[in-house]
Enzyme design. Structure first.
Site, PDB file in Angstrom:
ATOM      1  N   ASP A  68      41.560  49.668  -8.933  1.00 23.46           N
ATOM      2  CA  ASP A  68      42.026  48.827  -7.837  1.00 23.46           C
ATOM      3  C   ASP A  68      40.956  47.801  -7.469  1.00 23.46           C
ATOM      4  O   ASP A  68      39.780  48.148  -7.316  1.00 23.46           O
ATOM      5  CB  ASP A  68      42.354  49.712  -6.631  1.00 23.46           C
ATOM      6  CG  ASP A  68      43.183  49.010  -5.578  1.00 23.46           C
ATOM      7  OD1 ASP A  68      43.864  48.025  -5.917  1.00 23.46           O
ATOM      8  OD2 ASP A  68      43.155  49.458  -4.413  1.00 23.46           O
ATOM      9  N   HIS A  83      45.339  44.488   4.428  1.00 25.29           N
ATOM     10  CA  HIS A  83      44.669  45.758   4.160  1.00 25.29           C
ATOM     11  C   HIS A  83      44.200  46.419   5.464  1.00 25.29           C
ATOM     12  O   HIS A  83      43.809  45.731   6.405  1.00 25.29           O
ATOM     13  CB  HIS A  83      43.449  45.542   3.262  1.00 25.29           C
ATOM     14  CG  HIS A  83      43.800  45.108   1.868  1.00 25.29           C
ATOM     15  ND1 HIS A  83      43.578  43.832   1.414  1.00 25.29           N
ATOM     16  CD2 HIS A  83      44.347  45.781   0.842  1.00 25.29           C
ATOM     17  CE1 HIS A  83      43.964  43.734   0.162  1.00 25.29           C
ATOM     18  NE2 HIS A  83      44.447  44.902  -0.211  1.00 25.29           N
ATOM     19  N   HIS A 138      50.184  44.853  -1.726  1.00 30.06           N
ATOM     20  CA  HIS A 138      48.989  45.483  -1.178  1.00 30.06           C
ATOM     21  C   HIS A 138      49.126  45.536   0.346  1.00 30.06           C
ATOM     22  O   HIS A 138      49.838  44.740   0.947  1.00 30.06           O
ATOM     23  CB  HIS A 138      47.744  44.686  -1.556  1.00 30.06           C
ATOM     24  CG  HIS A 138      47.325  44.892  -2.979  1.00 30.06           C
ATOM     25  ND1 HIS A 138      46.143  45.508  -3.323  1.00 30.06           N
ATOM     26  CD2 HIS A 138      47.937  44.585  -4.145  1.00 30.06           C
ATOM     27  CE1 HIS A 138      46.042  45.551  -4.636  1.00 30.06           C
ATOM     28  NE2 HIS A 138      47.123  45.000  -5.159  1.00 30.06           N
ATOM     29  N   GLY A 139      48.419  46.487   0.961  1.00 30.92           N
ATOM     30  CA  GLY A 139      48.475  46.595   2.415  1.00 30.92           C
ATOM     31  C   GLY A 139      49.728  47.292   2.907  1.00 30.92           C
ATOM     32  O   GLY A 139      50.336  46.880   3.896  1.00 30.92           O
ATOM     33  N   THR A 144      44.865  53.601   3.732  1.00 31.56           N
ATOM     34  CA  THR A 144      44.512  53.950   5.105  1.00 31.56           C
ATOM     35  C   THR A 144      45.467  54.968   5.710  1.00 31.56           C
ATOM     36  O   THR A 144      45.047  55.959   6.322  1.00 31.56           O
ATOM     37  CB  THR A 144      44.486  52.683   5.984  1.00 31.56           C
ATOM     38  OG1 THR A 144      43.556  51.758   5.426  1.00 31.56           O
ATOM     39  CG2 THR A 144      44.099  53.008   7.409  1.00 31.56           C
TER      40      THR A 144
END
Length: 281
Positions: free
Chosen positions: A79, A175, A204-205, A229
């Protein structure tokens, strides 16, 4: 079953479902991800950043062995390979897929460096993800959520010029934790999907973006959703419950964290229609 990310995402695009790409940091999280994949009969992409472990070659060697023994398809993706050194570590360590992230560079530089990585990786049978536009940070969402978004025509041109296997696009996610409410540009996504044809797209995120937004993104053309996260936060919340018992068993501390991590990952596997999509050789 160890496979490339290209194999997984090609089938996801044809089948109209999404695939989770959880970030891992340790043997425990690797085993957790594979356990969820097997329990839900789902293909899985394991994302690994080079900075999360002091011995990446060892971690990936271990992950390859576990993936090869699994009955479901597992890809191991580097990544955010942001430097030449990252890419070399990825090639040396045995990743089946590499993300070359030059998204903060000007378009021409992004193309040039991505194209070089594609040439190296494809020679070795390794698939490649790149990013066009730039997915920023949730804590700076007021700015990062609206700038450097992906232009559909540029995305199509980038794919033609680089030969990447999948493309991460910027459509309003960020992110980490959001400071503010995420707003996804679904109209932009629709145009990107149309422009990019058969090439799978990556978001992403994913953490904190919300079930409704993520499910809609998958329905409208996203094949891979990165999660980091939110999985760790779920583990933290499970630990907080664990410590409420004054007589907690210290040997069950890590399993408590992993249970929270696994449960949250399983939620997204189901949300994206990824369950029961595994295949055999």
């Amino acid at each position: 079953m160890l496979v490339t990310m290209a194999e997984i995402l090609k089938r996801a695009k044809e089948g109209g479902y999404g695939v989770t790409a959880p970030n891992v940091q340790s043997e425990d999280t690797v085993r957790a991800v594979i356990r969820v994949a097997e329990n839900m009969n789902a293909p899985m992409i394991i994302d690994v950043n080079t900075f999360v472990h002091p011995d990446i070659p060892w971690l990936i060697h271990m992950t390859r062995e576990l993936a090869a023994l699994s009955r479901v398809p597992i890809a191991i993706n580097l990544d955010h390979g942001r430097s030449y050194e990252d890419i070399m570590i990825g090639l040396r360590s045995g990743f089946t897929s590499i993300m070359v992230d030059r998204s903060s560079m000007p378009y021409e530089d992004n193309v040039r460096e991505t194209k070089e990585v594609v040439k190296m990786c494809h020679t070795l049978g390794i698939s490649v993800e790149a990013e066009l536009g730039h997915v920023g940070q949730g804590m700076n969402y007021e700015v990062d959520g609206v700038r450097d978004l992906t232009e559909p025509e540029d995305a199509a041109r980038f794919i033609r010029e680089t030969g990447v296997d999948c493309l991460a696009v910027a459509i309003g996610t960020a992110h980490g934790r959001y400071k503010g409410k995420p707003h996804i540009d679904f109209e932009r996504l629709e145009k990107i999907v149309e422009a990019c044809g058969d090439t799978p797209l990556v978001l992403h995120g994913g953490s904190g973006t919300g079930d409704e937004n993520l499910a809609k993104a998958v329905r409208n053309g996203i094949q891979k959703v990165n999660l980091a996260t939110e999985l760790v936060v779920a583990g933290k919340e499970a630990l907080e419950e664990f410590f409420k018992d004054p007589n907690f068993d210290k040997w069950k501390l890590i399993p408590a964290f992993i249970k929270g991590y696994e449960d949250r990952l399983a939620h997204y596997v189901k949300l994206f229609g990824q369950d029961n999509q595994a295949w055999t050789e």
